[in-house]
Write a protein that holds these residues in place. Structure first.
Motif, PDB file in Angstrom:
ATOM      1  N   ALA A   1       0.845  -1.205   0.000  1.00  0.00           N
ATOM      2  CA  ALA A   1       0.000   0.000   0.000  1.00  0.00           C
ATOM      3  C   ALA A   1       0.875   1.248   0.000  1.00  0.00           C
ATOM      4  CB  ALA A   1      -0.922  -0.012   1.217  1.00  0.00           C
ATOM      5  N   ASP A   2       2.092   1.078   0.488  1.00  0.00           N
ATOM      6  CA  ASP A   2       3.023   2.197   0.591  1.00  0.00           C
ATOM      7  C   ASP A   2       3.963   2.275  -0.615  1.00  0.00           C
ATOM      8  OD1 ASP A   2       3.644   4.279   2.196  1.00  0.00           O
ATOM      9  OD2 ASP A   2       5.273   3.246   3.244  1.00  0.00           O
ATOM     10  N   GLY A   3       3.727   1.459  -1.641  1.00  0.00           N
ATOM     11  CA  GLY A   3       4.506   1.572  -2.876  1.00  0.00           C
ATOM     12  C   GLY A   3       5.539   0.485  -3.115  1.00  0.00           C
ATOM     13  N   VAL A   4       5.629  -0.475  -2.206  1.00  0.00           N
ATOM     14  CA  VAL A   4       6.626  -1.538  -2.397  1.00  0.00           C
ATOM     15  C   VAL A   4       6.132  -2.542  -3.440  1.00  0.00           C
ATOM     16  CG1 VAL A   4       7.665  -3.548  -1.249  1.00  0.00           C
ATOM     17  CG2 VAL A   4       7.719  -1.308  -0.138  1.00  0.00           C
ATOM     18  N   VAL A   5       7.021  -2.915  -4.386  1.00  0.00           N
ATOM     19  CA  VAL A   5       6.630  -3.904  -5.402  1.00  0.00           C
ATOM     20  C   VAL A   5       7.424  -5.204  -5.281  1.00  0.00           C
ATOM     21  CG1 VAL A   5       5.718  -2.301  -7.121  1.00  0.00           C
ATOM     22  CG2 VAL A   5       8.180  -2.771  -7.070  1.00  0.00           C
ATOM     23  N   GLU A   6       8.505  -5.162  -4.495  1.00  0.00           N
ATOM     24  CA  GLU A   6       9.334  -6.371  -4.351  1.00  0.00           C
ATOM     25  C   GLU A   6       9.650  -6.601  -2.881  1.00  0.00           C
ATOM     26  OE1 GLU A   6      12.852  -6.996  -6.953  1.00  0.00           O
ATOM     27  OE2 GLU A   6      13.969  -7.339  -5.102  1.00  0.00           O
ATOM     28  N   VAL A   7       9.443  -7.830  -2.413  1.00  0.00           N
ATOM     29  CA  VAL A   7       9.856  -8.139  -1.042  1.00  0.00           C
ATOM     30  C   VAL A   7      10.898  -9.246  -1.051  1.00  0.00           C
ATOM     31  CG1 VAL A   7       7.749  -7.419   0.166  1.00  0.00           C
ATOM     32  CG2 VAL A   7       7.941  -9.774  -0.673  1.00  0.00           C
ATOM     33  N   MET A   8      11.787  -9.171  -0.072  1.00  0.00           N
ATOM     34  CA  MET A   8      12.772 -10.243   0.146  1.00  0.00           C
ATOM     35  C   MET A   8      12.431 -10.859   1.496  1.00  0.00           C
ATOM     36  SD  MET A   8      15.883 -11.664  -0.426  1.00  0.00           S
ATOM     37  CE  MET A   8      17.214 -10.729  -1.139  1.00  0.00           C
ATOM     38  N   LEU A   9      11.969 -12.111   1.483  1.00  0.00           N
ATOM     39  CA  LEU A   9      11.633 -12.783   2.737  1.00  0.00           C
ATOM     40  C   LEU A   9      12.932 -13.259   3.383  1.00  0.00           C
ATOM     41  CD1 LEU A   9       8.591 -14.853   1.407  1.00  0.00           C
ATOM     42  CD2 LEU A   9       8.613 -12.525   2.329  1.00  0.00           C
ATOM     43  N   LEU A  10      13.125 -12.886   4.632  1.00  0.00           N
ATOM     44  CA  LEU A  10      14.424 -13.114   5.260  1.00  0.00           C
ATOM     45  C   LEU A  10      14.364 -14.130   6.392  1.00  0.00           C
ATOM     46  CD1 LEU A  10      15.557  -9.387   5.638  1.00  0.00           C
ATOM     47  CD2 LEU A  10      16.406 -11.047   3.976  1.00  0.00           C
ATOM     48  N   GLY A  11      15.335 -15.018   6.390  1.00  0.00           N
ATOM     49  CA  GLY A  11      15.502 -15.966   7.484  1.00  0.00           C
ATOM     50  C   GLY A  11      16.812 -16.690   7.271  1.00  0.00           C
ATOM     51  N   GLN A  12      17.407 -17.186   8.349  1.00  0.00           N
ATOM     52  CA  GLN A  12      18.674 -17.895   8.219  1.00  0.00           C
ATOM     53  C   GLN A  12      18.468 -19.206   7.466  1.00  0.00           C
ATOM     54  OE1 GLN A  12      19.807 -15.663  10.863  1.00  0.00           O
ATOM     55  NE2 GLN A  12      21.474 -15.438   9.413  1.00  0.00           N
ATOM     56  N   ASN A  13      17.269 -19.760   7.586  1.00  0.00           N
ATOM     57  CA  ASN A  13      16.975 -21.033   6.945  1.00  0.00           C
ATOM     58  C   ASN A  13      15.484 -21.051   6.609  1.00  0.00           C
ATOM     59  OD1 ASN A  13      16.812 -23.692   6.163  1.00  0.00           O
ATOM     60  ND2 ASN A  13      16.982 -24.514   8.232  1.00  0.00           N
ATOM     61  N   VAL A  14      15.115 -20.320   5.557  1.00  0.00           N
ATOM     62  CA  VAL A  14      13.687 -20.108   5.279  1.00  0.00           C
ATOM     63  C   VAL A  14      12.959 -21.423   5.011  1.00  0.00           C
ATOM     64  CG1 VAL A  14      13.865 -17.732   4.435  1.00  0.00           C
ATOM     65  CG2 VAL A  14      14.136 -19.628   2.828  1.00  0.00           C
ATOM     66  N   ASN A  15      13.675 -22.447   4.582  1.00  0.00           N
ATOM     67  CA  ASN A  15      13.000 -23.703   4.255  1.00  0.00           C
ATOM     68  C   ASN A  15      12.438 -24.424   5.473  1.00  0.00           C
ATOM     69  OD1 ASN A  15      15.539 -23.666   2.051  1.00  0.00           O
ATOM     70  ND2 ASN A  15      13.451 -23.806   1.315  1.00  0.00           N
TER      71      ASN A  15
ATOM     72  N   MET B   1      15.695 -15.537   1.152  1.00  0.00           N
ATOM     73  CA  MET B   1      17.078 -15.843   1.498  1.00  0.00           C
ATOM     74  C   MET B   1      17.140 -16.244   2.959  1.00  0.00           C
ATOM     75  SD  MET B   1      20.161 -13.483   0.495  1.00  0.00           S
ATOM     76  CE  MET B   1      20.867 -14.234  -0.864  1.00  0.00           C
ATOM     77  N   THR B   2      17.815 -17.281   3.385  1.00  0.00           N
ATOM     78  CA  THR B   2      18.635 -18.214   2.666  1.00  0.00           C
ATOM     79  C   THR B   2      18.027 -19.610   2.756  1.00  0.00           C
ATOM     80  OG1 THR B   2      20.704 -17.027   3.056  1.00  0.00           O
ATOM     81  CG2 THR B   2      20.891 -19.346   2.779  1.00  0.00           C
ATOM     82  N   SER B   3      18.289 -20.427   1.749  1.00  0.00           N
ATOM     83  CA  SER B   3      17.756 -21.783   1.720  1.00  0.00           C
ATOM     84  C   SER B   3      18.813 -22.780   2.138  1.00  0.00           C
ATOM     85  CB  SER B   3      17.360 -22.152   0.297  1.00  0.00           C
ATOM     86  OG  SER B   3      16.208 -21.471  -0.080  1.00  0.00           O
ATOM     87  N   HIS B   4      18.463 -23.690   3.005  1.00  0.00           N
ATOM     88  CA  HIS B   4      19.384 -24.786   3.332  1.00  0.00           C
ATOM     89  C   HIS B   4      19.020 -25.970   2.441  1.00  0.00           C
ATOM     90  CE1 HIS B   4      21.701 -27.761   5.370  1.00  0.00           C
ATOM     91  NE2 HIS B   4      22.026 -26.973   6.369  1.00  0.00           N
ATOM     92  N   PRO B   5      19.997 -26.528   1.717  1.00  0.00           N
ATOM     93  CA  PRO B   5      19.665 -27.613   0.785  1.00  0.00           C
ATOM     94  C   PRO B   5      18.939 -28.790   1.450  1.00  0.00           C
ATOM     95  CG  PRO B   5      21.938 -26.885   0.467  1.00  0.00           C
ATOM     96  CD  PRO B   5      21.422 -26.159   1.670  1.00  0.00           C
ATOM     97  N   LYS B   6      19.250 -29.077   2.701  1.00  0.00           N
ATOM     98  CA  LYS B   6      18.639 -30.269   3.315  1.00  0.00           C
ATOM     99  C   LYS B   6      17.128 -30.109   3.484  1.00  0.00           C
ATOM    100  CE  LYS B   6      19.253 -29.117   8.215  1.00  0.00           C
ATOM    101  NZ  LYS B   6      17.909 -28.681   8.549  1.00  0.00           N
ATOM    102  N   ASP B   7      16.633 -28.887   3.551  1.00  0.00           N
ATOM    103  CA  ASP B   7      15.207 -28.663   3.809  1.00  0.00           C
ATOM    104  C   ASP B   7      14.438 -28.180   2.587  1.00  0.00           C
ATOM    105  OD1 ASP B   7      15.359 -29.204   6.620  1.00  0.00           O
ATOM    106  OD2 ASP B   7      16.316 -27.252   6.883  1.00  0.00           O
ATOM    107  N   LEU B   8      15.087 -28.161   1.440  1.00  0.00           N
ATOM    108  CA  LEU B   8      14.392 -27.613   0.272  1.00  0.00           C
ATOM    109  C   LEU B   8      13.453 -28.664  -0.323  1.00  0.00           C
ATOM    110  CD1 LEU B   8      15.821 -25.045  -2.065  1.00  0.00           C
ATOM    111  CD2 LEU B   8      14.385 -26.812  -3.031  1.00  0.00           C
ATOM    112  N   SER B   9      12.166 -28.409  -0.223  1.00  0.00           N
ATOM    113  CA  SER B   9      11.184 -29.463  -0.527  1.00  0.00           C
ATOM    114  C   SER B   9      10.741 -29.450  -1.997  1.00  0.00           C
ATOM    115  CB  SER B   9       9.945 -29.265   0.347  1.00  0.00           C
ATOM    116  OG  SER B   9       9.333 -28.035   0.014  1.00  0.00           O
ATOM    117  N   ASP B  10      10.193 -30.589  -2.429  1.00  0.00           N
ATOM    118  CA  ASP B  10       9.607 -30.670  -3.765  1.00  0.00           C
ATOM    119  C   ASP B  10       8.443 -29.692  -3.873  1.00  0.00           C
ATOM    120  OD1 ASP B  10      11.412 -32.627  -4.240  1.00  0.00           O
ATOM    121  OD2 ASP B  10       9.980 -34.302  -4.172  1.00  0.00           O
ATOM    122  N   GLU B  11       7.732 -29.551  -2.763  1.00  0.00           N
ATOM    123  CA  GLU B  11       6.588 -28.628  -2.734  1.00  0.00           C
ATOM    124  C   GLU B  11       7.060 -27.204  -3.076  1.00  0.00           C
ATOM    125  OE1 GLU B  11       5.262 -27.804   1.209  1.00  0.00           O
ATOM    126  OE2 GLU B  11       3.284 -27.091   0.599  1.00  0.00           O
ATOM    127  N   LEU B  12       8.226 -26.813  -2.517  1.00  0.00           N
ATOM    128  CA  LEU B  12       8.745 -25.467  -2.780  1.00  0.00           C
ATOM    129  C   LEU B  12       9.114 -25.327  -4.258  1.00  0.00           C
ATOM    130  CD1 LEU B  12       9.729 -22.666  -1.888  1.00  0.00           C
ATOM    131  CD2 LEU B  12      11.947 -23.678  -1.461  1.00  0.00           C
TER     132      LEU B  12
END
Ligand code: 5AD
Ligand code: SF4
Length: 474
Positions: free
Chosen positions: A224-238, A269-280
């Motif tokens: 609503a404030d004009g943002v068009v891109e977001v970066m979801l942040l976590g050490q291990n988003v998966n 950001m960031t993805s840990h390979p061990k948790d990256l699912s087929d669903e994702l």
């Protein structure tokens, strides 16, 4: 019906009240001096730190400080990183230089926060050798900055407030955004993985996910404030959402974010390979908004070293995962982090890393020489290689990743692709800089009014890690 405020709302309200009180004190001081009070915010480290700094800046702006890029400001805040030893050394170096500013302006306040402050040895050292520091706090209580400033104004000594950990997530405090059109959004804090070289789980605590409804509400208000891109942040988003009262997967969260009207690009950001699912992978493949970029830290290509690092995947697992991703999303850009010289790494192990690099052909790779972090399991491991061998391997790896990146990054030359215009080119003011969905930068002629808009750009010349282009009518 209004429900009773929970502990986090009570805390947020308390901080807002303190900010109101500080506003008056800072306005008075500013009147006395006949000029605005300034703050300078210095941030080291990763995107999580950058996001924390935006929150700190939001608090400082709310109470009346005016931003300055110069370190002789009335309030200097340094948000620190400790992931590698040289990050710490940089902070000590800077701190030494600040003494002279404090001498000139005795009312100056110097605050230190972030990952480095979560280490007790660091705080001891600052107490002993850097007495000109006024406020020290850590990663868990960023929301308390106003309270700590008030404490400092009411007392003489150094104010130190380090929390060992927390289960709290205080929502709804001000945040100062660096860009109008894009913004980082925390989805989780902390890390439970305990990779044996890494200090992050010790300084950022255990995994805590924000509730999806809080995340979506924040994104809606950003849009609503004009943002068009977001970066979801976590050490291990998966591993997002696993410990919530109503568990949800990261892929499900992404689908909810995708449904936010007006939002156009989603990164994470960031993805840990061990948790990256087929669903994702499936959600990414069908998404219209998730960018064609995945940062997938591999750390090493040797199954033995990966086990010693406690990464919980093998070389083959990593390669199979990459194959799956590239098959489902052929135009994806893959980037990675690689550590050279982990204690148990031999020349043979290193060659496994080179092998993966050659097979995957990353669009870019951040390469690091292993840095010993006291308190982590790897810190007590014996080195299988000498410093010279490690340095030589690092140079070899760097050359390899750069040569490959130059080629992979050129693959879209001649195409017309959409960029989000981010700003004026730092080297040449007649050019704008924009970012492709796959995270690669494009420089092209244009004027400032286009910042924050999407433009179609023909990628005329690949320059290695970026393109030169020209705008094509949208
Ligand atoms: N030494 C070198 N690199 C490290 N990283 C994390 N800890 C260390 C360390 N002790 C790197 C990893 C991680 C990135 C953010 O920093 O590659 O993915
Ligand atoms: Fe560190 Fe591993 Fe957690 Fe990443 S996943 S923050 S490398 S412990």
């Amino acid at each position: 019906m209004r429900t009773e405020p929970n502990i986090n709302e009570i805390e947020a309200n308390k901080q807002k009240e303190i900010m109101e009180r500080l506003k008056i004190r800072i306005a008075d001081k500013s009147k006395e001096l006949g000029r605005p009070l300034t703050y300078c915010s210095v941030c080291f480290g990763c995107q999580m730190n950058a996001k924390d700094s935006e929150k700190l800046e939001g608090i400082l702006e709310t109470i009346g400080y005016v931003r300055s890029e110069s370190e002789d400001a009335d309030f200097l805040i340094m948000n620190t990183c400790t992931v590698r030893e040289n990050a710490n050394l940089r902070v000590y170096g800077r701190l030494g230089q600040l003494k002279k500013y404090k001498k000139k302006n005795p009312d100056m306040m110097i605050a230190l926060c972030g990952c480095m402050m979560q280490e007790s040895l660091v705080v001891e050292k600052i107490k002993q050798s850097y007495r000109h520091v006024d406020i020290i706090f850590g990663t868990h209580n960023v929301f308390k900055l106003a309270e700590l400033i008030e404490n400092k104004l009411n007392s003489k000594g150094m104010v130190i407030d380090i929390w060992e950990g927390t289960t709290e997530i205080v929502e709804d405090l001000p945040s100062e955004r660096k860009y109008d059109f894009k913004c980082g959004v925390n989805i989780m804090f902390g890390c439970n993985n305990f990779c044996t070289y890494c200090i992050v789980p010790y300084v950022r605590g255990r995994e805590r996910s924000r509730k999806p409804e809080d995340i979506i509400a924040e994104i809606q208000s950003l849009v609503a404030d004009g943002v068009v891109e977001v970066m979801l942040l976590g050490q291990n988003v998966n591993s997002y959402g696993k410990n919530l009262e109503n568990p949800i997967s990261f892929a499900q969260l992404l689908e909810q974010v995708e449904a936010v009207e007006g939002l156009q690009r989603i990164r994470f950001m960031t993805s840990h390979p061990k948790d990256l699912s087929d669903e994702l992978i499936a959600v990414m493949a069908k998404s219209k908004k998730i960018c064609k970029h995945l940062h997938l830290p591999m750390q090493s290509g040797s199954t033995k070293v990966l086990a010693d690092m406690n990464r919980r995947y093998t070389k083959e697992d990593y390669l199979t995962l990459v194959d799956k991703i590239k098959t489902a999303i052929p135009d994806i850009s893959l980037t990675t982090d690689i550590i050279v010289g982990f204690p148990t790494e031999t020349e043979e192990d290193f060659n496994e890393t080179l092998d993966v690099v050659r097979k995957v052909r990353f669009d870019s790779a951040f390469t690091f020489i292993y840095s010993k972090r006291t308190g982590t399991p790897a810190a007590t491991m014996e080195f299988a290689s000498t410093e010279e061998e490690i340095k030589e391997r690092f140079d070899r790896l760097l050359k390899e990743v750069q040569d490959i990146a130059k080629e992979t990054c050129s693959k879209d030359q001649g195409q017309v692709l959409e960029v989000l215009v981010e700003g004026v080119d730092e080297q040449d003011a007649s050019l704008l800089t924009g970012r492709l969905s796959n995270n690669i930068l494009v420089h092209f002629p244009g004027d400032e009014s286009l910042i924050g808009t999407f433009q179609n750009v023909r990628l005329i010349e690949a320059k290695g890690f970026y393109y030169l282009g020209e705008r094509v009518d949208n």
